[in-house]
Scaffold this motif. Structure first.
Motif, mmCIF file in Angstrom:
data_model
loop_
_atom_site.group_PDB
_atom_site.id
_atom_site.type_symbol
_atom_site.label_atom_id
_atom_site.label_comp_id
_atom_site.label_asym_id
_atom_site.label_seq_id
_atom_site.Cartn_x
_atom_site.Cartn_y
_atom_site.Cartn_z
ATOM 1 N N GLU A 126 -25.016 -28.297 -8.103
ATOM 2 C CA GLU A 126 -23.721 -28.785 -7.936
ATOM 3 C C GLU A 126 -22.411 -28.335 -7.970
ATOM 4 O O GLU A 126 -22.301 -27.609 -8.968
ATOM 5 C CB GLU A 126 -24.181 -30.313 -8.232
ATOM 6 N N ASP A 127 -21.717 -28.716 -7.448
ATOM 7 C CA ASP A 127 -20.499 -28.374 -7.525
ATOM 8 C C ASP A 127 -19.593 -29.551 -7.854
ATOM 9 O O ASP A 127 -19.446 -30.531 -7.014
ATOM 10 C CB ASP A 127 -19.694 -27.824 -6.100
ATOM 11 N N PRO A 128 -19.113 -29.634 -9.219
ATOM 12 C CA PRO A 128 -18.765 -30.943 -9.517
ATOM 13 C C PRO A 128 -17.410 -31.511 -8.632
ATOM 14 O O PRO A 128 -16.999 -32.706 -8.843
ATOM 15 C CB PRO A 128 -18.297 -30.890 -10.946
ATOM 16 N N SER A 129 -16.640 -30.342 -8.311
ATOM 17 C CA SER A 129 -15.405 -30.815 -7.648
ATOM 18 C C SER A 129 -15.721 -31.660 -6.202
ATOM 19 O O SER A 129 -14.812 -32.295 -5.996
ATOM 20 C CB SER A 129 -14.598 -29.589 -7.267
ATOM 21 N N VAL A 130 -17.085 -31.536 -5.802
ATOM 22 C CA VAL A 130 -17.147 -32.598 -4.610
ATOM 23 C C VAL A 130 -16.848 -34.107 -4.722
ATOM 24 O O VAL A 130 -16.403 -34.887 -3.967
ATOM 25 C CB VAL A 130 -18.620 -32.306 -4.005
ATOM 26 N N HIS A 131 -16.768 -34.495 -6.084
ATOM 27 C CA HIS A 131 -16.667 -35.989 -6.303
ATOM 28 C C HIS A 131 -15.398 -36.142 -6.128
ATOM 29 O O HIS A 131 -14.819 -37.278 -6.428
ATOM 30 C CB HIS A 131 -17.234 -36.087 -7.794
ATOM 31 N N LEU A 132 -14.372 -35.126 -6.189
ATOM 32 C CA LEU A 132 -12.862 -35.449 -6.327
ATOM 33 C C LEU A 132 -12.300 -35.257 -4.816
ATOM 34 O O LEU A 132 -11.000 -35.116 -4.622
ATOM 35 C CB LEU A 132 -12.203 -34.521 -7.430
ATOM 36 N N THR A 133 -13.119 -34.979 -3.734
ATOM 37 C CA THR A 133 -12.665 -34.835 -2.412
ATOM 38 C C THR A 133 -12.162 -36.076 -1.743
ATOM 39 O O THR A 133 -11.382 -36.106 -0.978
ATOM 40 C CB THR A 133 -13.717 -34.261 -1.687
ATOM 41 N N ARG A 134 -12.659 -37.254 -2.152
ATOM 42 C CA ARG A 134 -12.198 -38.514 -1.542
ATOM 43 C C ARG A 134 -11.213 -39.017 -2.433
ATOM 44 O O ARG A 134 -11.611 -39.750 -3.397
ATOM 45 C CB ARG A 134 -13.576 -39.308 -1.186
ATOM 46 N N THR A 135 -10.108 -39.068 -2.151
ATOM 47 C CA THR A 135 -9.003 -39.511 -2.917
ATOM 48 C C THR A 135 -8.355 -40.900 -2.063
ATOM 49 O O THR A 135 -8.317 -40.830 -0.804
ATOM 50 C CB THR A 135 -7.958 -38.634 -3.228
ATOM 51 N N PHE A 136 -7.716 -41.860 -2.748
ATOM 52 C CA PHE A 136 -6.875 -42.876 -2.309
ATOM 53 C C PHE A 136 -5.512 -42.547 -2.658
ATOM 54 O O PHE A 136 -5.024 -42.313 -3.668
ATOM 55 C CB PHE A 136 -7.561 -44.174 -2.974
ATOM 56 N N GLU A 137 -4.757 -42.900 -1.488
ATOM 57 C CA GLU A 137 -3.105 -42.598 -1.686
ATOM 58 C C GLU A 137 -2.407 -43.941 -1.841
ATOM 59 O O GLU A 137 -1.513 -43.773 -2.311
ATOM 60 C CB GLU A 137 -2.690 -41.818 -0.501
ATOM 61 N N ALA A 167 -17.140 -38.693 -23.968
ATOM 62 C CA ALA A 167 -15.817 -37.868 -23.626
ATOM 63 C C ALA A 167 -14.898 -38.807 -23.233
ATOM 64 O O ALA A 167 -15.366 -39.960 -22.544
ATOM 65 C CB ALA A 167 -16.120 -37.002 -22.376
ATOM 66 N N SER A 168 -13.702 -38.760 -23.364
ATOM 67 C CA SER A 168 -12.770 -39.600 -22.878
ATOM 68 C C SER A 168 -11.682 -38.793 -21.655
ATOM 69 O O SER A 168 -11.389 -37.570 -22.328
ATOM 70 C CB SER A 168 -11.710 -40.209 -23.982
ATOM 71 N N ILE A 169 -11.637 -39.023 -20.609
ATOM 72 C CA ILE A 169 -11.006 -38.466 -19.749
ATOM 73 C C ILE A 169 -9.639 -39.361 -19.115
ATOM 74 O O ILE A 169 -10.048 -40.326 -18.491
ATOM 75 C CB ILE A 169 -11.898 -38.085 -18.551
ATOM 76 N N ALA A 170 -8.464 -38.702 -18.996
ATOM 77 C CA ALA A 170 -7.478 -39.139 -18.703
ATOM 78 C C ALA A 170 -6.443 -38.250 -17.704
ATOM 79 O O ALA A 170 -6.582 -37.067 -17.745
ATOM 80 C CB ALA A 170 -6.362 -39.714 -19.686
ATOM 81 N N VAL A 183 -5.385 -41.112 -6.357
ATOM 82 C CA VAL A 183 -6.300 -41.521 -7.506
ATOM 83 C C VAL A 183 -7.581 -41.132 -6.922
ATOM 84 O O VAL A 183 -7.849 -41.086 -5.585
ATOM 85 C CB VAL A 183 -6.161 -42.543 -7.755
ATOM 86 N N VAL A 184 -8.614 -41.093 -7.609
ATOM 87 C CA VAL A 184 -10.146 -41.130 -7.292
ATOM 88 C C VAL A 184 -10.812 -42.416 -7.746
ATOM 89 O O VAL A 184 -10.382 -43.222 -8.609
ATOM 90 C CB VAL A 184 -10.950 -39.727 -7.702
ATOM 91 N N GLY A 185 -11.996 -42.764 -7.019
ATOM 92 C CA GLY A 185 -12.918 -43.751 -7.529
ATOM 93 C C GLY A 185 -12.977 -43.490 -9.202
ATOM 94 O O GLY A 185 -13.323 -42.233 -9.275
ATOM 95 N N ILE A 186 -12.765 -44.501 -10.026
ATOM 96 C CA ILE A 186 -13.014 -43.937 -11.580
ATOM 97 C C ILE A 186 -14.262 -43.476 -12.074
ATOM 98 O O ILE A 186 -14.235 -42.563 -12.873
ATOM 99 C CB ILE A 186 -12.243 -45.197 -12.385
ATOM 100 N N SER A 187 -15.358 -43.791 -11.385
ATOM 101 C CA SER A 187 -16.619 -43.251 -11.637
ATOM 102 C C SER A 187 -16.713 -41.753 -11.499
ATOM 103 O O SER A 187 -17.632 -41.142 -11.989
ATOM 104 C CB SER A 187 -17.858 -44.135 -11.079
ATOM 105 N N ALA A 244 -16.432 -39.608 -14.177
ATOM 106 C CA ALA A 244 -17.923 -39.321 -15.234
ATOM 107 C C ALA A 244 -18.694 -38.439 -14.482
ATOM 108 O O ALA A 244 -19.591 -37.592 -15.220
ATOM 109 C CB ALA A 244 -18.454 -40.793 -15.511
ATOM 110 N N ARG A 245 -18.773 -38.519 -13.184
ATOM 111 C CA ARG A 245 -19.625 -37.613 -12.293
ATOM 112 C C ARG A 245 -19.179 -36.175 -12.455
ATOM 113 O O ARG A 245 -20.249 -35.085 -12.541
ATOM 114 C CB ARG A 245 -19.758 -37.832 -10.935
ATOM 115 N N VAL A 246 -18.005 -35.782 -12.762
ATOM 116 C CA VAL A 246 -17.238 -34.458 -12.898
ATOM 117 C C VAL A 246 -17.836 -33.847 -14.295
ATOM 118 O O VAL A 246 -18.493 -32.743 -14.325
ATOM 119 C CB VAL A 246 -16.015 -34.406 -12.865
ATOM 120 N N LEU A 247 -17.906 -34.841 -15.200
ATOM 121 C CA LEU A 247 -18.202 -34.667 -16.483
ATOM 122 C C LEU A 247 -19.643 -33.949 -16.577
ATOM 123 O O LEU A 247 -20.176 -33.162 -17.227
ATOM 124 C CB LEU A 247 -18.153 -35.836 -17.507
ATOM 125 N N HIS A 248 -20.464 -34.905 -15.826
ATOM 126 C CA HIS A 248 -22.141 -34.486 -15.841
ATOM 127 C C HIS A 248 -22.350 -33.404 -15.276
ATOM 128 O O HIS A 248 -23.362 -32.787 -15.505
ATOM 129 C CB HIS A 248 -22.883 -35.840 -15.341
#
Ligand SMILES: [Zn+2]
Length: 228
Positions: free
Chosen positions: A87-98, A129-132, A139-143, A146-150
């Motif tokens: 998997e490509d972890p960055s796919v979890h960051l493609t849907r953002t909220f402005e 892990a703590s991610i800030a 912003v992205v959905g906060i979960s 965690a998906r990027v981390l995993h």
């Protein structure tokens, strides 16, 4: 100050307070459904033979009853441990909220439990892990953090690289004002072999943007993570 923070330890706590019987029933139903629908992936004979060779090398007899299915199980387990390669972890960051209602403070996901394996011994790494990040318009959905981390943890890793990869992925894809990732983990290769020192945690951190360049921002995020 304003802060969006989701504490995994606290979340776990409320979970424990729920109706255990109902919870177990749901877990059981889900397991049965999962079992029925998910066919076990085949493990090639040469992979199984490699595991038998390792068993012999360790002093075992791979033909004894308890170990007959072990090579196939180990093969499938390693597909799961290393799922991140597929998997490509960055796919979890493609849907953002402005639309963030003018929120311009730190977003923190704290104490996310994870598992990985060290690339030197293929031994388990378990930690939190703590991610800030400090958003810049989106912003992205906060979960998703965690998906990027995993996605990066489910590979063979060294803790320093895991920390850097998670931070860099968020930096590249969210383009925030700053990213801070702090990981504390125990390494099976230290606790169960070698110097055999259980209970020792290794801490790594990666700061980018304002958390790297501005001492007061860094102090603030470290204090929110409970590390000051
Ligand atoms: Zn190791």
């Amino acid at each position: 100050m304003n802060l969006i923070t989701l504490d995994f330890a606290a979340d776990q706590g409320t979970h424990d307070g729920c109706d255990h019987a109902a919870h177990d029933r749901v877990a059981h139903d889900n397991a049965v459904r999962h079992h029925a629908s998910a066919a076990k992936p085949p493990v090639p004979e040469q992979v199984q033979e490699a595991i038998r060779t390792l068993l012999r090398f360790a002093g075992e007899d791979p033909s004894r009853e308890g170990l007959i299915d072990t090579p196939a199980r180990v093969g499938r387990a390693w597909l799961e441990y290393c799922q991140g390669y597929r998997e490509d972890p960055s796919v979890h960051l493609t849907r953002t909220f402005e639309e963030v209602g003018g929120y311009d403070e730190i977003v923190l996901l704290r104490d996310i439990p994870f598992q990985s394996h060290c690339e030197h011994h293929m031994a388990p790494i378990t930690g939190k892990a703590s991610i800030a990040y400090l958003p810049h318009n989106r912003v992205v959905g906060i979960s998703k953090l965690a998906r990027v981390l995993h996605g990066y943890a489910r590979r063979l890793q060294v803790q320093e690289r895991l920390t850097a990869q998670v931070a860099q992925c968020i930096w590249d894809h969210l383009q925030p004002q700053g990213v801070a990732v702090v990981i504390e983990a125990q390494h099976g290769c230290m606790t169960a072999r070698g110097v055999c020192t259980p209970g020792v945690g290794m801490v790594t951190s990666r700061m980018l943007g304002c958390f790297l360049n501005d001492a007061s921002s860094r102090r603030e995020v470290m204090s929110l993570m409970g590390r000051s």
